[in-house]
Design a protein around this motif. Structure first.
Motif, PDB file in Angstrom:
ATOM      1  N   PRO A 157       0.833  -1.200   0.000  1.00  0.00           N
ATOM      2  CA  PRO A 157       0.000   0.000   0.000  1.00  0.00           C
ATOM      3  C   PRO A 157       0.873   1.258   0.000  1.00  0.00           C
ATOM      4  CG  PRO A 157       0.053  -0.959   2.197  1.00  0.00           C
ATOM      5  CD  PRO A 157       0.810  -1.901   1.305  1.00  0.00           C
ATOM      6  N   ASN A 158       0.758   2.064  -1.043  1.00  0.00           N
ATOM      7  CA  ASN A 158       1.599   3.251  -1.166  1.00  0.00           C
ATOM      8  C   ASN A 158       0.828   4.414  -1.758  1.00  0.00           C
ATOM      9  OD1 ASN A 158       4.536   2.643  -0.421  1.00  0.00           O
ATOM     10  ND2 ASN A 158       4.032   0.888  -1.713  1.00  0.00           N
ATOM     11  N   THR A 159       1.353   5.606  -1.520  1.00  0.00           N
ATOM     12  CA  THR A 159       0.781   6.846  -2.032  1.00  0.00           C
ATOM     13  C   THR A 159       1.585   7.300  -3.242  1.00  0.00           C
ATOM     14  OG1 THR A 159       2.193   8.347  -0.773  1.00  0.00           O
ATOM     15  CG2 THR A 159       0.288   7.412   0.370  1.00  0.00           C
ATOM     16  N   THR A 160       1.282   8.487  -3.748  1.00  0.00           N
ATOM     17  CA  THR A 160       2.059   9.048  -4.846  1.00  0.00           C
ATOM     18  C   THR A 160       3.502   9.312  -4.424  1.00  0.00           C
ATOM     19  OG1 THR A 160       1.312  11.267  -4.223  1.00  0.00           O
ATOM     20  CG2 THR A 160       0.064  10.131  -5.944  1.00  0.00           C
ATOM     21  N   GLY A 182       1.765   1.357   9.071  1.00  0.00           N
ATOM     22  CA  GLY A 182       1.845   1.935   7.740  1.00  0.00           C
ATOM     23  C   GLY A 182       0.475   2.230   7.174  1.00  0.00           C
ATOM     24  N   TYR A 183       0.421   2.467   5.875  1.00  0.00           N
ATOM     25  CA  TYR A 183      -0.843   2.794   5.232  1.00  0.00           C
ATOM     26  C   TYR A 183      -1.754   1.558   5.178  1.00  0.00           C
ATOM     27  CZ  TYR A 183       1.967   6.750   3.673  1.00  0.00           C
ATOM     28  OH  TYR A 183       2.788   7.854   3.641  1.00  0.00           O
ATOM     29  N   ASP A 184      -3.061   1.808   5.120  1.00  0.00           N
ATOM     30  CA  ASP A 184      -4.062   0.740   5.028  1.00  0.00           C
ATOM     31  C   ASP A 184      -5.028   1.052   3.891  1.00  0.00           C
ATOM     32  OD1 ASP A 184      -3.525  -0.781   7.701  1.00  0.00           O
ATOM     33  OD2 ASP A 184      -3.690   1.322   8.292  1.00  0.00           O
ATOM     34  N   GLY A 235      -5.632   5.108   6.279  1.00  0.00           N
ATOM     35  CA  GLY A 235      -4.980   4.319   7.310  1.00  0.00           C
ATOM     36  C   GLY A 235      -5.745   4.369   8.606  1.00  0.00           C
ATOM     37  N   ILE A 236      -5.326   3.499   9.523  1.00  0.00           N
ATOM     38  CA  ILE A 236      -5.895   3.473  10.865  1.00  0.00           C
ATOM     39  C   ILE A 236      -4.756   3.458  11.868  1.00  0.00           C
ATOM     40  CG2 ILE A 236      -7.991   2.266  10.124  1.00  0.00           C
ATOM     41  CD1 ILE A 236      -6.762  -0.324  11.184  1.00  0.00           C
ATOM     42  N   ASP A 237      -5.097   3.590  13.138  1.00  0.00           N
ATOM     43  CA  ASP A 237      -4.099   3.558  14.211  1.00  0.00           C
ATOM     44  C   ASP A 237      -3.820   2.098  14.550  1.00  0.00           C
ATOM     45  OD1 ASP A 237      -2.494   3.908  16.385  1.00  0.00           O
ATOM     46  OD2 ASP A 237      -4.040   4.795  17.670  1.00  0.00           O
ATOM     47  N   ASN A 238      -2.862   1.509  13.842  1.00  0.00           N
ATOM     48  CA  ASN A 238      -2.603   0.078  14.009  1.00  0.00           C
ATOM     49  C   ASN A 238      -2.003  -0.273  15.360  1.00  0.00           C
ATOM     50  OD1 ASN A 238      -3.187  -1.221  11.247  1.00  0.00           O
ATOM     51  ND2 ASN A 238      -1.954   0.548  10.695  1.00  0.00           N
ATOM     52  N   ASP A 239      -1.265   0.629  15.983  1.00  0.00           N
ATOM     53  CA  ASP A 239      -0.579   0.292  17.228  1.00  0.00           C
ATOM     54  C   ASP A 239      -1.172   0.987  18.448  1.00  0.00           C
ATOM     55  OD1 ASP A 239       0.215   2.787  16.489  1.00  0.00           O
ATOM     56  OD2 ASP A 239       2.371   2.437  16.716  1.00  0.00           O
ATOM     57  N   ARG A 243      -1.924   7.847  16.780  1.00  0.00           N
ATOM     58  CA  ARG A 243      -1.459   8.414  15.520  1.00  0.00           C
ATOM     59  C   ARG A 243      -1.708   7.411  14.394  1.00  0.00           C
ATOM     60  NH1 ARG A 243       4.592  10.213  16.667  1.00  0.00           N
ATOM     61  NH2 ARG A 243       4.540   8.329  17.964  1.00  0.00           N
ATOM     62  N   VAL A 244      -1.787   7.941  13.173  1.00  0.00           N
ATOM     63  CA  VAL A 244      -2.105   7.116  12.015  1.00  0.00           C
ATOM     64  C   VAL A 244      -0.958   7.208  10.996  1.00  0.00           C
ATOM     65  CG1 VAL A 244      -3.701   6.810  10.064  1.00  0.00           C
ATOM     66  CG2 VAL A 244      -4.591   7.396  12.329  1.00  0.00           C
ATOM     67  N   ASN A 245      -0.535   6.042  10.521  1.00  0.00           N
ATOM     68  CA  ASN A 245       0.466   5.966   9.440  1.00  0.00           C
ATOM     69  C   ASN A 245       1.815   6.566   9.831  1.00  0.00           C
ATOM     70  OD1 ASN A 245      -1.674   4.965   7.888  1.00  0.00           O
ATOM     71  ND2 ASN A 245      -2.065   6.919   6.888  1.00  0.00           N
ATOM     72  N   GLU A 246       2.189   6.482  11.099  1.00  0.00           N
ATOM     73  CA  GLU A 246       3.426   7.138  11.525  1.00  0.00           C
ATOM     74  C   GLU A 246       4.654   6.237  11.484  1.00  0.00           C
ATOM     75  OE1 GLU A 246       2.458   4.910  15.177  1.00  0.00           O
ATOM     76  OE2 GLU A 246       1.303   5.933  13.622  1.00  0.00           O
ATOM     77  N   ASP A 247       4.475   4.939  11.173  1.00  0.00           N
ATOM     78  CA  ASP A 247       5.643   4.051  11.131  1.00  0.00           C
ATOM     79  C   ASP A 247       5.481   3.048   9.989  1.00  0.00           C
ATOM     80  OD1 ASP A 247       7.975   2.733  11.626  1.00  0.00           O
ATOM     81  OD2 ASP A 247       7.551   2.271  13.723  1.00  0.00           O
ATOM     82  N   ALA A 248       5.626   3.563   8.765  1.00  0.00           N
ATOM     83  CA  ALA A 248       5.549   2.716   7.575  1.00  0.00           C
ATOM     84  C   ALA A 248       6.855   1.956   7.408  1.00  0.00           C
ATOM     85  CB  ALA A 248       5.264   3.579   6.353  1.00  0.00           C
TER      86      ALA A 248
END
Length: 591
Positions: A157-160, A182-184, A235-239, A243-248
């Motif tokens: 999963p990636n952005t531009t 990371g991103y979701d 994304g979601i707060d996986n951990d 915060r969201v998407n702060e450790d890809a």
């Protein structure tokens, strides 16, 4: 009968239209390639390796393939050597090094490298300039320096703008875990786009020009419709840290990891714990250091439309002699003509400051003329600015979300943008997801890919053609009495770049150029560099005159003369060796 004739005519026209009828295909830009590769697409890592193998198998007389090392995840850093062994080994000739995709998301850099290999191999024997260049030079091409990052860009999963990094785990948020947030892909469409939410005090509103675009609300602006806040990429707060998407995955920058002006992370973000700490950068450094005949370097990145050269930081201005800068600027100026919408820039002056960059290392520490090309400029897709303006504004072209959306609608038929759609987020509640896909903005559309590859190849080949090319201009033997001879050898550099850059001379990088004479029945009485051929002024060698060193090398478009006084008879072999100019050898007879 008339119907049969008409049918036959139509069928014949179809056959003729399927392939142009060319009187002399060898002299035409249209031809049937031996290896058919498409350059209106992107190749993932396995496909890229397969395409490289196909080229080598199709052109074994010119191409070979090997691995420079392994990535963090164990992928090979494949490279192709382009060389005609009938004219000498690759290490005996001036060589050009070309690489791409050091940042994982800068994917089209690999296709640009692949195209150059394809173009040189397919046109060898067809186009005289290509044939001469391949006979006289060697090329080392590494399509992807960051195969892990490339694989992740295609499959993850990636952005531009992601993922630039390699895949060694990094604890970006310093919580003791690595790569855990990371991103979701929340809506499962295979893209990571943006999230937005209606909010009574949101700082954004929909654009009056296009409701898909978001524009900041001015302090004096009265908003009659909905206000929005932008919540970042999907994304979601996986951990569970708020915060969201702060450790890809990853989180470092291989183009900040080179020894030239390297600085630690708190000064230069992404630099890593020490220079060349990553297996990829270390392998490439060893590869280049093992090949001192490399006389030109090109690194491909992907966004902005720029031909970049150092210095990359104001503190390094003193590292770039004016003599070299004049040559580097001139080559870049030709490149700007070959590459519409590109700008010929100095990294720190015109873009931003960088510490530990690759092309800064190859020039500052190795004395090699080096460039970074940012391959894609959206102005190439968007066209001139509709507002008109100055020549510079016209050259840079249109910009902004509205222009991007116009191109999406009218040129890409909607392929670059995901329409906003509702989604129930576990934390934010009702939101909308939409925006530009990862293949847009930094990556050219398929119909423009081949032009990008060819124009950049043309620039690389122009640079490679300016590397030093030596020849004997004249070798004279004059008998001066009693078995003593005066031998004068003239070495001419027929190209613009010197055999030793001013940087190499100043920092004593590499071996100096050298001329030697030897023979079975030969005593060298004296010798040196001939300073004035009219008056015979010589810079004599005090000890060992059979070897004359030229620490300044041979300048571009110039001639160096060496003179020896020898006693003897028979044959004498004269050699001239330059690390970045190749080796010349000739034999004369003393009689």
């Amino acid at each position: 009968m008339r119907h049969l004739i008409l049918i036959a005519f139509v069928l014949a026209g179809t056959v003729l239209a399927s392939r142009p009828c060319l009187a002399d295909e060898a002299a035409s830009p249209y031809f049937e390639p031996k290896v058919k590769l498409a350059f209106n697409r992107l190749y993932d890592y396995p496909e890229l390796v397969e395409a490289m193998r196909a080229l080598v198998e199709g052109h074994p007389e010119l191409l070979s393939m090997a691995s420079a090392g392994k990535s963090f995840e164990g992928r090979d850093l494949w490279y192709i050597t382009i060389n005609n062994p009938e004219t000498g080994s690759d290490t005996s000739k001036p060589a050009f090094y070309c690489e791409g995709n050091i940042h994982g998301n800068e994917v089209q850099a690999a296709e640009a490298c692949l195209y150059m290999v394809w173009y040189l191999a397919e046109n060898y024997g067809r186009l005289d300039r290509v044939t001469e260049m391949v006979d006289q030079r060697a090329f080392y091409v590494v399509p992807t320096v960051n195969p892990d990052g490339r694989a992740w860009w295609f499959n993850g999963p990636n952005t531009t703008n992601s993922s630039r990094s390699g895949k060694a785990p990094i604890d970006d948020d310093r919580d003791g875990l690595s790569d855990e947030d990371g991103y979701d892909d929340l809506n499962g469409d295979g893209q990571i786009t943006q999230m937005r939410r209606k909010s009574p005090d949101g700082p954004y509103a929909v654009s009056p020009i296009d409701p898909r675009a978001m524009v900041p609300i001015r302090p004096d602006q009265e908003v009659r419709g909905d206000r929005y806040e932008l919540l970042g990429n999907e994304g979601i707060d996986n951990d569970g840290d708020g915060r969201v998407n702060e450790d890809a995955p990853g989180g470092y920058d291989m183009n900040r990891n080179w020894p030239a002006d390297w600085q630690p992370n708190h000064i230069q973000g992404g630099a890593g714990p020490y220079p060349l700490c990553w297996p990829e950068t270390r392998a490439i450094a060893e590869f280049i250091l093992d090949r001192p005949n490399i006389a030109g370097v090109q690194s491909y990145h992907n966004a902005g439309g720029m031909i970049l050269r150092g210095p990359a930081h104001p503190s390094r201005d003193g590292e770039y002699p004016r003599e070299d800068e004049n040559l580097a600027r001139t080559i870049g100026e030709v490149g700007a003509r070959l590459l519409p919408f590109y700008r010929n820039w100095i990294i720190y002056k015109d873009l931003y400051a960088v510490r530990g960059g690759f092309v800064n290392w190859t020039y500052e520490h190795l004395g090699i003329f080096s460039y970074t090309n940012e391959l894609w400029n959206n102005a190439q897709l968007l066209g001139p600015s509709p507002a008109g303006g100055s020549t510079l504004e016209q050259a840079v072209g249109a910009s902004g979300q509205e222009a991007q959306l116009f191109a999406n609608d009218r040129l890409m038929m909607g392929a670059n943008f995901v329409e906003w759609a509702p989604f129930d987020h576990p934390t934010y509640g009702p939101i909308e997801i939409g925006g530009f896909v990862k293949e847009s903005q930094r990556v050219p559309p398929p119909f423009m890919m081949e032009e990008l590859c060819h124009r950049n190849t043309a620039f690389v080949l122009y640079h490679a053609d300016q590397m030093p090319l030596l020849r004997w201009r004249d070798v004279e033997v004059e008998a001066i009495g009693e078995g003593v001879f005066q031998i004068t050898a003239e070495v001419e550099n027929t190209r613009v770049l010197p055999t030793r850059s001013a940087q190499a001379r100043r920092r004593n990088i590499g071996l100096p150029d050298r001329a030697t004479i030897a023979g079975d029945d030969l005593t060298v009485l004296g010798g040196g560099r001939l300073l004035d051929r009219d008056f015979g002024q010589l810079d004599p060698v005090e000890h060992g005159p059979e070897r004359v060193m030229l620490p300044n090398g041979v300048s571009g478009r110039s001639i160096e003369r060496i003179r020896w006084f020898v006693q003897g008879s028979g044959e004498a072999t004269i050699r001239f060796e330059a690390e970045k100019g190749g080796t010349l050898e000739t034999t004369v007879t003393l009689e």
